[in-house]
Structures are given as C-alpha cells and as structure tokens.
Design an enzyme around this catalytic site. Structure first.
Site, PDB file in Angstrom:
ATOM      1  N   LYS A 208     -36.357  84.702 -39.356  1.00 10.57           N
ATOM      2  CA  LYS A 208     -37.772  84.508 -38.984  1.00 10.57           C
ATOM      3  C   LYS A 208     -38.132  85.382 -37.788  1.00 10.57           C
ATOM      4  O   LYS A 208     -39.101  86.112 -37.801  1.00 10.57           O
ATOM      5  CB  LYS A 208     -38.001  83.029 -38.673  1.00 10.57           C
ATOM      6  N   GLU A 214     -26.553  86.425 -33.967  1.00 10.43           N
ATOM      7  CA  GLU A 214     -25.548  86.460 -35.052  1.00 10.43           C
ATOM      8  C   GLU A 214     -26.054  87.293 -36.231  1.00 10.43           C
ATOM      9  O   GLU A 214     -25.340  88.148 -36.774  1.00 10.43           O
ATOM     10  CB  GLU A 214     -25.249  85.038 -35.554  1.00 10.43           C
ATOM     11  N   GLY A 272     -37.716  76.877 -39.140  1.00 12.94           N
ATOM     12  CA  GLY A 272     -36.518  77.417 -39.788  1.00 12.94           C
ATOM     13  C   GLY A 272     -35.903  76.457 -40.795  1.00 12.94           C
ATOM     14  O   GLY A 272     -35.621  76.821 -41.942  1.00 12.94           O
ATOM     15  N   ARG A 273     -35.709  75.203 -40.388  1.00 15.51           N
ATOM     16  CA  ARG A 273     -35.032  74.254 -41.285  1.00 15.51           C
ATOM     17  C   ARG A 273     -35.944  73.743 -42.394  1.00 15.51           C
ATOM     18  O   ARG A 273     -35.523  72.946 -43.221  1.00 15.51           O
ATOM     19  CB  ARG A 273     -34.436  73.101 -40.469  1.00 15.51           C
ATOM     20  N   GLU A 358     -31.334  68.281 -36.068  1.00 14.80           N
ATOM     21  CA  GLU A 358     -32.055  69.247 -35.247  1.00 14.80           C
ATOM     22  C   GLU A 358     -33.501  68.770 -35.043  1.00 14.80           C
ATOM     23  O   GLU A 358     -34.141  69.088 -34.047  1.00 14.80           O
ATOM     24  CB  GLU A 358     -32.029  70.649 -35.881  1.00 14.80           C
ATOM     25  N   HIS A 389     -11.281  59.273 -51.243  1.00 12.69           N
ATOM     26  CA  HIS A 389      -9.837  59.414 -51.028  1.00 12.69           C
ATOM     27  C   HIS A 389      -9.534  59.899 -49.612  1.00 12.69           C
ATOM     28  O   HIS A 389      -8.422  60.359 -49.346  1.00 12.69           O
ATOM     29  CB  HIS A 389      -9.242  60.365 -52.057  1.00 12.69           C
ATOM     30  N   LYS A 517     -26.906  79.601 -26.155  1.00 16.31           N
ATOM     31  CA  LYS A 517     -27.174  81.009 -26.506  1.00 16.31           C
ATOM     32  C   LYS A 517     -27.221  81.853 -25.238  1.00 16.31           C
ATOM     33  O   LYS A 517     -26.677  82.956 -25.179  1.00 16.31           O
ATOM     34  CB  LYS A 517     -28.553  81.131 -27.185  1.00 16.31           C
TER      35      LYS A 517
HETATM   36  C1  G6Q Z   1     -34.218  75.844 -37.521  1.00 12.74           C
HETATM   37  C2  G6Q Z   1     -33.863  76.583 -36.339  1.00 12.74           C
HETATM   38  C3  G6Q Z   1     -32.722  77.554 -36.529  1.00 12.74           C
HETATM   39  C4  G6Q Z   1     -33.122  78.909 -37.096  1.00 12.74           C
HETATM   40  C5  G6Q Z   1     -31.978  79.882 -36.865  1.00 12.74           C
HETATM   41  C6  G6Q Z   1     -32.253  81.235 -37.437  1.00 12.74           C
HETATM   42  O1  G6Q Z   1     -35.133  75.065 -37.606  1.00 12.74           O
HETATM   43  O2  G6Q Z   1     -34.986  77.160 -35.818  1.00 12.74           O
HETATM   44  O3  G6Q Z   1     -31.683  77.030 -37.308  1.00 12.74           O
HETATM   45  O4  G6Q Z   1     -33.433  78.803 -38.449  1.00 12.74           O
HETATM   46  O5  G6Q Z   1     -31.718  79.982 -35.495  1.00 12.74           O
HETATM   47  O6  G6Q Z   1     -33.382  81.783 -36.865  1.00 12.74           O
HETATM   48  P1  G6Q Z   1     -34.010  83.108 -37.430  1.00 12.74           P
HETATM   49  O7  G6Q Z   1     -34.488  82.849 -38.826  1.00 12.74           O
HETATM   50  O8  G6Q Z   1     -35.142  83.449 -36.507  1.00 12.74           O
HETATM   51  O9  G6Q Z   1     -32.928  84.145 -37.424  1.00 12.74           O
END
Ligand code: G6Q
Length: 555
Positions: A208, A214, A272-273, A358, A389, A517
């Site tokens: 996003k 990463e 994001g989620r 989250e 199990h 971070k």
């Molecule tokens: C979700 C968070 C987080 C996000 C990641 C990736 O709700 O905001 O998990 O999706 O940090 O972010 P980017 O899509 O910006 O790389």
C-alpha cells in the site's frame, strides 16, 4: 462527545449481575432444560450457519448483550462505516473495505468522489490483466507464457491473498503456480527464487505504502535477480513484462522502475488487513480467474448486507462478537482457538490473528483513555484434526477456559467421502466433548466396567475426568467456495468491528507495530557498522548491546 466508560454503562452493569447468576450454569443442564436450544441459539446468513448454543449463556444473556451493543452505538457506527465517515479517528480516514465488494452501480460518493466507479474501474483493469496472463496472451520477455507468480508483500499485503489462494486451490489455474514472499529473512526469497524461471515468472510487488522495509528489500532483490538473468534487451522493457505493482504510491513505483501502466491502485480508506478485496487480491484473481474473484467479492457483499440489515439478535457477526465478548469479559477467556475442519483453510487462523489482534489489541479508547476491561483475546489455531493430536489436551483439561470456533464445510471438494465423514464426525464430537465433559462418576463407571480394581479406578479417575462446560461456536457452510469464503472473512471482519465498538477502541489503526520498526533501523545501521557508539558509550541496554555484539562477532 466522550463515550462513557464501558463498565459505567447500564447494560454492562446488568450483564455483570446476570453473570453472577450464570456462574454456576452447566451447559449440560441448559441443553436438558430446553429441547429447542439449538434452534433458538443458531442463525443463518450469506450462505453460512452459526451454532452458538454450546456457550454458557441463555436467551436473556443474548438480550442483555444486544442491549449493550445498542447502548455502545454499534448500529450507528456500522452505518457510519458503510457511509464512508472517517471512523478511523487516529488516522483521520474512512474505512471502506465494504465498498470494494459492492456491486457496480451502488451509489457511494465520499468527499465528492464516486467510490463505486473508482473501485469498478480498477476491477475492470484487473479483469483485463488477469485474463491476459491466464490465457497465455501475456508473454514474458522471451515470448513464453507466465507459469509462476511471486507475490511480494507482508502483513495485510500477504496474509489475505496467501490464505485465499490456498483456500481456493480447487479453483486455481493449472499452469500458474503461486508463491508468496513476505519475510525479510532471505530464506523466504531464496525458497521462492529457487523454484522459478526468470523467463516465465511474474512478480507482484504488493505494498500500500511502497515504503515497507521488508517488501522494499525483497522487491529490490527480486529485481536484481531478474535483471541478472534477463536476456539482452532493455531493462525497462524486460521489467515491464515481469513486474507489476499494487499500491497507493505512484511516485515510489516509478522510482522503483515499474511501468505505471502495470500499477493497480487502491485507496487510503482500505486498511492493510482489510485489503484482500482490493487490487491486493491480484494474486487471487490470477490464481482463480476474475469470475471466481467476483464471486468471492459477492459472497462478502452478501455478508455486508446481512450485517447492515439484520436485527442484532439475528445478526451473525454481531452475535459472534457478543458471544466472544461475553466469554472474554465474564468467563475470563484469555485466548480463542480457531479450528478449521478444512485443510484448505490452514492459513485462516494466521489470517484471523492479524485481523482481530491488530484491530482490537489496544489498551486505550478512541479518546486515548485507558480501557476499563480486558480487550482482544489472543487468537491461535491449527486445522482439525491435527490440533486434536497436539494442544487439544490443554483445551479439554487445562486450567484456562479457551473458547473455540469450529469451522467446517458439509460437502468436500474431493471424492473421498469416507475421509469427509470422519472429519465431520471429529468436528462435531469435539464440540460435544467440550460442552459435556465427562464427570468423575462417569469415568468411574467406565473403569469399573473394564474390570479395574477399586484402587486402580480411584487412582486413574481424576486423570480421565473432563471438566466440560467449555464454550464453542460451530460455523458451517455447504461447501468452501469463493462465495462462502468471502462471506466467512466478512463475518469475522464485522465481528471484529462490533467488538471494537463495544470496547470503544479504534479497530483500524495499528500504532503498536511502529516502535520495533524504528528501533530495527537503528540496530541495522549498527550491525552494518554505519553508526558508532557516541563518546564510547553503547547506546542500548546491556541485553541489546550484548546481542548486537554477538551478531557482529559472527559476521
Ligand atoms: C495492516 C497493517 C500492515 C500492513 C503491512 C504492509 O492492517 O497495516 O500489516 O498491511 O505493514 O504494508 P504495505 O502494504 O504498506 O507494505
């Protein structure tokens, strides 16, 4: 206007009084006293069925919980979310993942912008692109069709697409193999690259912000790997055949070297989620095709409609939330275990961990005050029957009460009927066992029946006793399809939303992931030797300094 604290509300206090009476309830007795309990405490919507009768509650509990939801303003906040109001108050954003799955022509204008038209314009582009890749019309830089897709993203840009692609593997294109790289750990990228061919691989950089450390490192590594292997032609034209981006950040994409024509946009009002419904779901659409991706969106939309219109007492996400709230607050349930009795849902617990924890793992209210009750429980789980199990021992006989959500499809996607019968038998047996338990007298009778001596019976009986009275929900669907999967995810999204409103936390920010971070950046520079201790003083505590020193010595 300030929201009153949860414990000061009339309906919470009524629930507290009710909980005192409910303390001694045994579910066995509740079932025996009401032959209609299953019919009364179950509901249907959007192709899903929810049985919540195996919880320590009765009809009155539900009435009181629904009153609490009303007093906390769940319906008003729900309507505000659907209308595009900026309910994410710490980021000043609207929360409109529901708009991503609204059918074409739904009317939603936010800040003068026709959101529905924007969403469907991107969906049209996703259709054109995914059709071309799937049909073999889209060719790599040496003229071969794509065989492998590598989605590079993390968190919300990974967990959703990966979970859905696995869950819908029966609908997947036979030529396209899907890979997901999320971890900055080079082993993750190494595992993917060792399986793919640069001539036939398409990389999706899904981010996003397009700044996530990463993902940026993984994307650069993939780009270098590709360019080192690409046949002689201009880097730009080769990259254009093999790299696409999903993002809100056009400038960063251009800088990275991805053709803006290969960028699939979305918007800041998609968290994001909550983003698998947006272009972040590009890997899903590539795997299953745009038709099934549309069914996936439609299933979620059905659940949105159910959530938007059903009265709270028959509203599946609201009920799931209220029952979960009851267990958390009044049964002191610290965690919830998710048990999908469907192997293809094996990443669903991981997906829900992010969605729920989250969103609601917060200790201050929307107004920044400390919350006055516990909030989100820990979420964890593995597919049944594997969990049985392993850790089910603790669930049956441990000292904590852990509510469980069982999830199953009535019909399998394979033809091994006897496997499916055994699977469902296990699923239903577990919820029965958690509810009923086995009293010490029942155990004694069993052991006596096996001819054990009185002494042996007394020695073993406590170990073989099950306390029971342990709560669970069971969610059933006819089959796991794109549409029922969409509905299932939306069910949990809205459940999370309702709980967030009751606790009065902002379910749509995630400040708690930021601190680490920032510190990681500083430590990375120190590990690389780019930053030195000032005045000879080490900059951390003795533990962190010691760990850094050990790592440096090993380099
Ligand atoms: C979700 C968070 C987080 C996000 C990641 C990736 O709700 O905001 O998990 O999706 O940090 O972010 P980017 O899509 O910006 O790389």
């Amino acid at each position: 206007m300030r929201t009153p604290s949860l414990t000061s509300t009339t309906s919470f206090q009524a629930l507290e009084n009710h909980a005192v009476q409910a303390e001694d309830w045994e579910m066995r007795d509740l079932f025996a006293a009401d032959p209609q309990r299953f019919e009364r405490l179950s509901c249907e919507g959007a192709g899903l069925f929810l049985d919540y009768s195996k919880n320590r509650l009765d009809g009155r509990t539900l009435e009181l919980l629904a009153e609490l939801a009303r007093e906390r303003g769940v319906e008003a906040r729900r309507d505000a979310m659907f209308a595009g109001e900026r309910i994410n108050n710490t980021e000043n954003r609207a929360v409109l993942h529901t708009a991503l799955r609204a059918p074409r022509g739904s009317n939603l204008i936010v800040d003068g912008q026709d959101v529905n038209a924007d969403v469907h314009a991107v969906l049209d582009r996703i259709k054109t692109f995914t059709d071309a890749v799937r049909s073999g019309e889209w060719l790599g830089h040496t003229g071969k069709p794509i065989t492998d897709i590598v989605n590079i993203g993390i968190g919300g840009s990974d967990l959703g697409p990966k979970m859905v692609v696995l869950a819908l593997r029966h609908y997947a294109h036979p030529r396209l193999k899907m890979h997901f790289v999320s971890n900055v750990d080079g082993h993750d990228m190494d595992a993917a690259l060792s399986q793919v061919d640069p001539e036939t691989t398409l990389f999706i950089v899904a981010s996003k912000t397009f700044t996530t450390a990463e993902t940026m490192m993984n994307a650069q590594t993939a780009r270098s790997w590709f360019l080192e292997r690409a046949s002689a032609q201009s880097a730009d034209s080769a990259l254009a055949k093999h790299f696409v981006a999903v993002s809100t950040n056009l400038e960063a994409i251009k800088t990275f070297g991805i053709d803006p024509a290969n960028m699939f946009p979305f918007w800041d009002w998609v968290g994001g989620r909550y983003s698998v419904w947006s272009a972040i779901g590009l890997s899903v659409a590539l795997a299953v095709g745009f038709g099934y991706f549309s069914d996936f969106l439609a299933g979620a939309h059905d659940m949105d409609e159910h959530f938007r219109t059903a009265p709270l007492e028959q509203n599946m996400p609201a009920i799931l939330a209220l029952v979960g709230f009851w267990n958390r607050e009044f049964l002191d349930a610290h965690s919830v275990s998710i048990a999908p009795y469907h192997q293809d849902l094996n990443r669903f617990p991981a997906y829900l961990q992010q969605l729920d924890m989250e969103s609601n793992g917060k200790c201050v209210t929307r107004e920044g005050e400390p919350v006055d009750t516990p909030t989100c429980p820990a979420i964890w789980g593995e597919p049944g029957t594997n969990g049985q199990h392993a850790y089910f021992q603790l669930l049956h006989q441990g000292t904590d009460v852990t509510p469980i959500d069982f999830i199953a499809a009535l019909r399998p996607a394979h033809e091994m009927e006897h496997h499916h019968t055994a699977l469902l038998a296990n699923c239903f047996a577990q919820s029965e066992a958690f509810m009923k338990g086995k009293t010490i007298d029942e155990v004694r009778a069993d052991l006596q029946g096996q001819g054990l001596s009185a002494e042996e019976v007394e020695r073993l009986a406590p170990h073989k006793t099950f306390p029971g009275n342990r709560p669970s929900n069971t969610i059933l669907m006819e089959r796991l399809t794109p549409s029922t999967l969409g509905a299932l995810i939306a069910l949990y999204e809205h459940k999370t939303f309702v709980q967030g409103v009751i606790w009065n936390v902002n379910s749509f920010d995630q400040w708690g992931v930021e601190l680490g971070k920032v510190l990681a950046k500083k430590i990375e520079a120190e590990l690389l030797g780019e930053s030195q201790p000032k005045d000879g003083k080490l900059s951390h505590d003795s533990s962190t300094n010691g760990l850094i020193a050990r790592a440096k010595a090993a380099f």
